[in-house]
Design an enzyme around this catalytic site. Structure first.
Site, mmCIF file in Angstrom:
data_model
loop_
_atom_site.group_PDB
_atom_site.id
_atom_site.type_symbol
_atom_site.label_atom_id
_atom_site.label_comp_id
_atom_site.label_asym_id
_atom_site.label_seq_id
_atom_site.Cartn_x
_atom_site.Cartn_y
_atom_site.Cartn_z
ATOM 1 C CG LEU A 8 -1.815 -1.233 1.393
ATOM 2 C CD1 LEU A 8 -2.892 -0.960 2.440
ATOM 3 C CD2 LEU A 8 -2.453 -1.663 0.082
ATOM 4 C CB ALA A 10 -2.731 4.956 -2.471
ATOM 5 N NE ARG A 15 1.095 12.229 10.240
ATOM 6 C CZ ARG A 15 1.121 11.138 11.008
ATOM 7 N NH1 ARG A 15 1.531 11.211 12.251
ATOM 8 N NH2 ARG A 15 0.745 9.974 10.519
ATOM 9 C CD GLN A 72 -6.845 3.666 -2.021
ATOM 10 O OE1 GLN A 72 -5.675 3.920 -1.726
ATOM 11 N NE2 GLN A 72 -7.745 3.359 -1.117
ATOM 12 C CE1 TYR A 365 40.607 18.630 -14.341
ATOM 13 C CE2 TYR A 365 41.421 19.998 -16.142
ATOM 14 C CZ TYR A 365 40.484 19.110 -15.629
ATOM 15 O OH TYR A 365 39.438 18.698 -16.408
ATOM 16 C CB SER A 404 57.382 22.183 -10.813
ATOM 17 O OG SER A 404 57.820 21.135 -9.990
HETATM 18 C C1 UD1 Z 1 -2.452 1.577 10.046
HETATM 19 C C2 UD1 Z 1 -3.347 0.558 10.741
HETATM 20 C C3 UD1 Z 1 -2.988 0.481 12.221
HETATM 21 C C4 UD1 Z 1 -1.522 0.105 12.354
HETATM 22 C C5 UD1 Z 1 -0.652 1.107 11.597
HETATM 23 C C6 UD1 Z 1 0.790 0.660 11.603
HETATM 24 C C7 UD1 Z 1 -5.441 0.703 9.486
HETATM 25 C C8 UD1 Z 1 -6.850 1.166 9.492
HETATM 26 N N1 UD1 Z 1 -4.727 0.950 10.570
HETATM 27 O O1 UD1 Z 1 -2.750 2.839 10.598
HETATM 28 O O2 UD1 Z 1 -3.791 -0.482 12.905
HETATM 29 O O3 UD1 Z 1 -1.164 0.036 13.711
HETATM 30 O O4 UD1 Z 1 -1.076 1.221 10.250
HETATM 31 O O5 UD1 Z 1 1.562 1.629 10.957
HETATM 32 O O6 UD1 Z 1 -5.023 0.081 8.532
HETATM 33 N N2 UD1 Z 1 -2.947 3.761 2.327
HETATM 34 C C9 UD1 Z 1 -3.416 3.628 1.032
HETATM 35 N N3 UD1 Z 1 -4.657 4.055 0.739
HETATM 36 C C10 UD1 Z 1 -5.489 4.578 1.671
HETATM 37 C C11 UD1 Z 1 -5.009 4.705 2.994
HETATM 38 C C12 UD1 Z 1 -3.743 4.286 3.288
HETATM 39 O O7 UD1 Z 1 -2.693 3.150 0.155
HETATM 40 O O8 UD1 Z 1 -6.616 4.933 1.298
HETATM 41 C C13 UD1 Z 1 -1.583 3.319 2.621
HETATM 42 C C14 UD1 Z 1 -0.702 4.436 3.107
HETATM 43 O O9 UD1 Z 1 0.012 5.026 2.024
HETATM 44 C C15 UD1 Z 1 0.253 3.728 4.059
HETATM 45 C C16 UD1 Z 1 -0.580 2.568 4.586
HETATM 46 O O10 UD1 Z 1 -1.654 2.389 3.692
HETATM 47 O O11 UD1 Z 1 1.375 3.199 3.399
HETATM 48 C C17 UD1 Z 1 -1.098 2.788 6.002
HETATM 49 O O12 UD1 Z 1 -1.944 3.916 6.044
HETATM 50 P P1 UD1 Z 1 -1.900 4.946 7.234
HETATM 51 O O13 UD1 Z 1 -2.872 6.013 6.960
HETATM 52 O O14 UD1 Z 1 -0.498 5.311 7.536
HETATM 53 O O15 UD1 Z 1 -2.482 4.034 8.429
HETATM 54 P P2 UD1 Z 1 -2.212 4.249 9.971
HETATM 55 O O16 UD1 Z 1 -3.124 5.296 10.470
HETATM 56 O O17 UD1 Z 1 -0.769 4.381 10.216
#
Ligand code: UD1
Ligand code: MG
Length: 454
Positions: A8, A10, A15, A72, A365, A404
């Site tokens: 994942l 997307a 931050r 996505q 050089y 030199s």
């Molecule tokens: C998620 C988990 C949480 C876990 C944590 C660990 C969920 C709901 N929660 O939270 O339980 O402890 O990771 O780091 O999954 N992403 C997508 N598409 C989206 C949303 C997110 O591709 O629509 C990807 C983000 O780019 C990222 C990953 O999914 O790489 C995790 O998403 P993020 O929003 O960071 O989830 P957390 O709130 O950290």
């Protein structure tokens, strides 16, 4: 058994406060997502699928054919993200490994354990958890009395009691594929955020009486996810320690590993010593028995065996064996130093070959030049290779003595055994065994070459 990973990637990474997509930020010189793909390789059998969204173009371009991508758009949560891969993977894989592309420290061995756990599991999900005092905002793991997992509760909705739970959701899962495709459509929309949480799949399984198992990790460091540049620096430091340890265990000495910076692809032979404040970047290969540093940067270069490189900056260069360089020497693209070349302080070499045994002690050089073996380049020698429009070559034969402060105005050929006087400005080719002096230099007499000392 076919095992496919879905990564994942997307999310926006707000931050990070960056115009670069989060997963392309480098750790040890390679984008985070490169590390995630490396880890996945060991435990899966098929080409991975990366879910892209924010910065999709850049991420897809980076991935090339190392992964398939699905878009996505909009980003409606981790469950929704996985769903985007259904059309591509349905009926084509037995197990699906899901992990997040912003966890570059996760090891291949850990994902292998996760897959092994799922192979033994009669239920549809196995997941990675860790027990830690600092919850880092991770979801909490709620277990049933029989020890299987009941649910994952996100921190922002957890009760005070649930917040006390020390077992956390790392963000790595292995699913039975057939069960997953069906379950994804049953994940409810989260009432607070309007998203579809992959973590809710756990509750679906558990409510149906299907066991959810965990691989409990013991290295908390591996679970660090990058959300800010502070996290990025933590991950960088951890990765650097890991890389340095691997080199030390392979026979490389480090006087002070905390001040040695080595990127992920670098190779180093045994009995090489990395002194403090040294940097090896890119596709650099260092042979055996070298002393590198202190205070040296080497990028995309090859170093043979037995070389000493002190306080120098090297990029795109090749050093053969027993080269002695520095302090304060600089090699640029296309510099090639043969065996036993000596290059002392304040020299620069670019696009040039210095054959075996060439000595270039101080302040020179050398650009676009071929220098024959055994030749001595006097202090302050310059190849005047650029006329303001074009670069011109200089060819110097074997056993030449360049006095030199000689200016070698290219294009120019200096024959073997020739000599230039101090301060000569050489604008015309010099025949073999000839001494030239002056400005511009003119031939004054014929020389007799001494036999080579062996
Ligand atoms: C998620 C988990 C949480 C876990 C944590 C660990 C969920 C709901 N929660 O939270 O339980 O402890 O990771 O780091 O999954 N992403 C997508 N598409 C989206 C949303 C997110 O591709 O629509 C990807 C983000 O780019 C990222 C990953 O999914 O790489 C995790 O998403 P993020 O929003 O960071 O989830 P957390 O709130 O950290
Ligand atoms: Mg996260």
């Amino acid at each position: 058994m076919k095992i496919t990973a879905i990564l994942l990637a997307a999310g926006q990474g707000t931050r990070m406060k960056s115009s670069l997509p989060k997963v392309l930020h480098p750790v040890a010189g390679k984008p985070m997502i490169w590390h995630a793909l490396q880890a996945i390789r060991q435990s899966t059998t098929e080409t991975p699928v990366v879910v892209v969204g924010h910065g999709a173009g850049e991420v897809t371009q980076y991935l090339g054919d190392s992964a398939q991508t699905v878009l996505q758009e909009p980003q409606l949560g981790t469950g929704h993200a996985v769903m985007q891969a259904e059309a591509l993977l349905k009926g084509k894989t037995d197990l699906v490994v899901v992990c997040y592309a912003d966890m570059p420290l996760l090891r291949g061995d850990t994902l292998q354990k996760l897959v092994d756990t799922q192979k033994q599991n009669k239920g549809p999900i196995s997941m990675l958890t860790v027990i830690a005092d600092d919850p880092r905002g991770f979801g909490r793991i709620i277990r049933k009395d029989d020890g299987t997992i009941n649910a994952i509760v996100e921190e922002y909705v957890a009760t005070p009691e649930q917040l006390q739970v020390k077992e956390l959701n790392v963000g790595g899962y292995c699913f039975d594929a057939n069960w997953l495709w069906d379950a994804l459509h049953r994940i409810p929309q989260n009432p607070k955020k309007g998203e579809y949480y992959l973590t809710d799949a756990v509750e679906l399984a558990s409510a149906a009486g299907l066991p959810v198992h965990a691989t409990v990790m013991d290295d908390v460091e591996e679970t660090i996810g990058v959300n800010t540049r502070v996290h990025l620096s933590e991950v960088e430091a951890a990765m650097r320690r890991r890389i340095n340890q691997a080199h030390m265990l392979n026979g490389v000495t480090m006087i002070d590993p905390a001040s040695v910076y080595i990127e992920a692809d670098v190779k180093i032979g045994r009995d090489t010593v990395m002194m403090p404040n040294t940097y090896l970047f890119g596709a650099t290969e260092i042979g055996e028995g070298n002393v590198i540093g202190p205070n040296t940067i080497i990028r995309n270069s090859k170093v043979g065996n037995g070389c000493k490189v002190l306080s120098s900056d090297i990029e795109g260069a090749w050093l053969e064996d027993d080269v002695d360089m520095g302090p304060f020497a600089r090699l640029r693209k296309g510099a090639h130093l043969g065996n036993h070349v000596h290059m002392g302080n304040f020299g620069e070499v670019k696009d040039s070959h210095l054959a075996d045994g060439v000595k270039m002690g101080h302040f020179s050089y050398i650009g676009n030049a071929q220098i024959g073996s055994g030749t001595n380049i006097g202090a302050g020698t310059i190849t005047c290779n650029y006329d303001g429009e074009k670069k011109h070559p200089t060819e110097i034969g074997e056993d030449v003595f360049i006095g030199s402060d000689t200016m070698l105005v290219a294009p120019l050929k200096i024959g073997a055994g020739a000599r230039t006087g101090a301060g000569a400005v050489v604008t015309k080719n010099v025949p073999e065994d000839t001494l030239v002096v002056g400005m511009p230099a003119r031939a004054i007499r014929k020389l007799e070459r001494k036999p080579k000392k062996k």
